[in-house]
Design a protein around this motif. Structure first.
Motif, mmCIF file in Angstrom:
data_model
loop_
_atom_site.group_PDB
_atom_site.id
_atom_site.type_symbol
_atom_site.label_atom_id
_atom_site.label_comp_id
_atom_site.label_asym_id
_atom_site.label_seq_id
_atom_site.Cartn_x
_atom_site.Cartn_y
_atom_site.Cartn_z
ATOM 1 N N ARG A 1 41.927 57.941 21.316
ATOM 2 C CA ARG A 1 43.090 57.712 22.162
ATOM 3 C C ARG A 1 42.975 56.320 22.805
ATOM 4 N N PRO A 2 44.049 55.817 23.412
ATOM 5 C CA PRO A 2 44.008 54.444 23.959
ATOM 6 C C PRO A 2 42.852 54.188 24.916
ATOM 7 N N GLY B 1 44.026 56.945 16.978
ATOM 8 C CA GLY B 1 44.189 57.962 15.956
ATOM 9 C C GLY B 1 43.062 58.009 14.946
ATOM 10 N N ALA B 2 42.187 57.014 14.946
ATOM 11 C CA ALA B 2 41.079 56.995 13.985
ATOM 12 C C ALA B 2 40.103 58.123 14.278
ATOM 13 N N THR B 3 39.662 58.812 13.246
ATOM 14 C CA THR B 3 38.665 59.873 13.407
ATOM 15 C C THR B 3 37.283 59.415 12.964
ATOM 16 N N SER B 4 37.182 58.150 12.541
ATOM 17 C CA SER B 4 35.892 57.586 12.153
ATOM 18 C C SER B 4 35.854 56.126 12.591
ATOM 19 N N VAL B 5 34.799 55.750 13.333
ATOM 20 C CA VAL B 5 34.636 54.381 13.827
ATOM 21 C C VAL B 5 33.198 53.953 13.594
ATOM 22 N N ILE C 1 35.884 62.368 14.984
ATOM 23 C CA ILE C 1 36.137 62.129 16.404
ATOM 24 C C ILE C 1 37.290 62.999 16.883
ATOM 25 N N ARG C 2 37.002 63.869 17.827
ATOM 26 C CA ARG C 2 37.997 64.767 18.417
ATOM 27 C C ARG C 2 38.776 65.498 17.322
ATOM 28 N N ALA C 3 38.070 65.855 16.260
ATOM 29 C CA ALA C 3 38.733 66.426 15.080
ATOM 30 C C ALA C 3 39.333 67.794 15.353
#
Length: 487
Positions: free
Chosen positions: A20-21, A44-48, A9-11
């Motif tokens: 982001r919030p 800040g998570a790049t994986s959900v 995500i947005r890497a």
């Protein structure tokens, strides 16, 4: 139930990659409305991961940590839900200047389908109150939502729309109290209904307060009404037993046909100055925009731009609105340019079969739009010129939609039914959605070069619904042919 995981995500963002919030608030709101659960959903998570729920309610996981995280997400994003006499009211507040328009994008389909599921026992609307930034950088402005997205949605479901091309030039000062083209296709059936003033809008947006960076604080209320509860002829919630690539709720949408770029017949240039920002800022933005538009018209390198217009008077006589926003938190400025295609577009046509009149899939051509925000470090003329260059590119591309609208159409195309769902499901004439002899038809959208957001939306939609998009690049010199995709 099924689980979908999105990674990287947005890497590639150099600064602050990952969620982001405002993204977290959007995901949490969508789950609160549509059901399911999220894991690893944090800033800040790049994986959900998202786990769907057949009940339409937020899921209860065997993992107490997941349930606790779900509650923390709702609390952190100030999510609240009221059930008042059967109607649903939601509140989502990022606590920042995060884009309200992006929050609306993520929660639009869950809210609309929730209203559709409620239609049989409760026709009252689903209401969401968003708090955050109404005009944020790097995202569609709330004015884009009201000028482009809302009229399209209401027309798409055959409801009334106040978005009509302007007919004459006027200048107003008001105070607000509140290049390669592509055709994307997805298989679908039945007609794209015309906008009808006999039905109230299914989507209504009220801007109660403007909020600007860095404080945010804007307030926008959005009301959703089921189109099925308003029109018995347009039952979009009939389950489709022949398709397995639609939502588990059985809700399907009518097709989209946007394949012929109509001539631009009128334009509107709206510039605003909010709070303590002086009015001359907005006036200079308008001047910069008109100067850039005129320059493009005269330039030999912009022939594709020029041939889309009925004549040059469209630019000369563009409606100009200078708006002073007084009910706001903070100060700011910006400009929105809207180009309205002629209403006599050949995107849709009427036909008659077995004494029954039908509407082929598309009789409403959405406007093209661009925007830019004021910046203390940038001359206002340059801001106006930037917005003009964006609309010039959108018009010259020969597409029916601008770059901001591409990805917003993907969910509609993915959920379109190709075996009898959607609008006018009771057709018995044996014809396709446009009155032809074909059993099915395809959603098609003519657009410019696909944005990364659009490509991502297509990939996610394919994974979650089982649909299939195809993209075909077409001749740059032919305004009626662009890059296309098929579901």
């Amino acid at each position: 139930t099924s689980t979908t995981t999105i990674t990287n995500i947005r890497a590639n963002r150099p600064n602050r990659p990952g969620v982001r919030p405002q993204h977290l608030a959007g995901m949490a709101l969508a789950v609160e409305i549509g059901g399911g659960s999220l894991t690893n959903a944090e800033v800040g998570a790049t994986s959900v991961s998202y786990m769907s729920s057949s009940s339409g309610l937020p899921s209860t996981s065997p993992d107490d940590n997941v349930n606790q995280q779900q509650q923390q997400i709702a609390k952190r994003n100030n999510l609240k839900r009221n059930n008042d006499n059967g109607s649903l009211h939601y509140l989502a507040d990022t606590g920042t200047a995060g884009s309200i328009a992006l929050l609306l994008q993520s929660s639009f389909l869950p809210a609309l389908t929730k209203a559709m599921r409620m239609r049989s026992h409760n026709p009252t609307p689903v209401t969401i109150e968003f708090r955050g930034g109404t005009n944020a950088s790097g995202a569609p402005q709330i004015d884009y939502v009201t000028e482009v997205f809302v009229p399209f949605v209401n027309s798409y479901f055959g409801q009334s729309s106040d978005n009509k091309p302007p007919e004459k030039r006027m200048t107003t000062t008001a105070k607000s109290t509140s290049n390669k083209r592509s055709r994307q296709q997805s298989s679908c059936s039945n007609a794209f209904a015309e906008s009808s003033s006999s039905h109230p809008a299914i989507m209504d947006v009220q801007i109660l307060k403007r909020g600007y960076y860095p404080r945010g604080g804007g307030i926008v209320q959005v009301h959703f009404q089921s189109p099925s509860s308003l029109s018995t002829n347009n039952d979009t919630t009939k389950p489709n037993n022949n398709n397995n690539h639609h939502s588990s709720s059985g809700i399907t949408f009518p097709p989209i046909k946007l394949t012929n770029c109509a001539p631009i017949s009128s334009m509107k240039i709206k510039a605003y100055h909010a709070g303590k920002c002086p009015s001359y800022i907005a006036r200079k933005m308008v001047a910069g925009a008109k100067q850039e538009l005129t320059r493009a018209w005269k330039s030999n390198s912009h022939s594709n731009f020029r041939k889309r217009f009925v004549n040059k008077s469209v630019i000369d006589n563009a409606i100009v609105e200078i708006v002073h926003e007084t009910n706001c938190l903070g100060s700011g400025s910006g400009i929105l340019i809207v180009a309205y295609p002629t209403t006599s577009s050949n995107n849709g046509s009427s036909s008659s079969a077995n004494n029954k009149t039908t509407t082929s899939p598309l009789s409403y051509h959405p406007p093209l739009a661009s925007s830019a925000l004021g910046d203390r470090k940038v001359p206002p003329q340059t801001t106006g010129s930037t917005a003009a260059k964006e609309i010039i590119e959108a018009i010259a591309s020969g597409g029916c939609v601008d770059r901001w609208f591409q990805d917003q159409l993907i969910p509609f195309m993915a959920l379109a039914d190709n075996n009898g769902g959607g609008v006018d499901n009771d057709r018995s004439d044996g014809h396709g959605c446009d009155g032809s002899n074909e059993d099915t038809c395809y959603s098609e959208v003519l657009c410019g070069e696909l944005t990364l957001h659009t490509q991502t939306a297509m990939h996610v939609a394919e994974r979650m619904t089982g649909c299939k998009f195809e993209v075909e690049r077409l001749d740059d010199n032919d305004c009626s042919k662009d890059e296309k995709g098929k579901n």
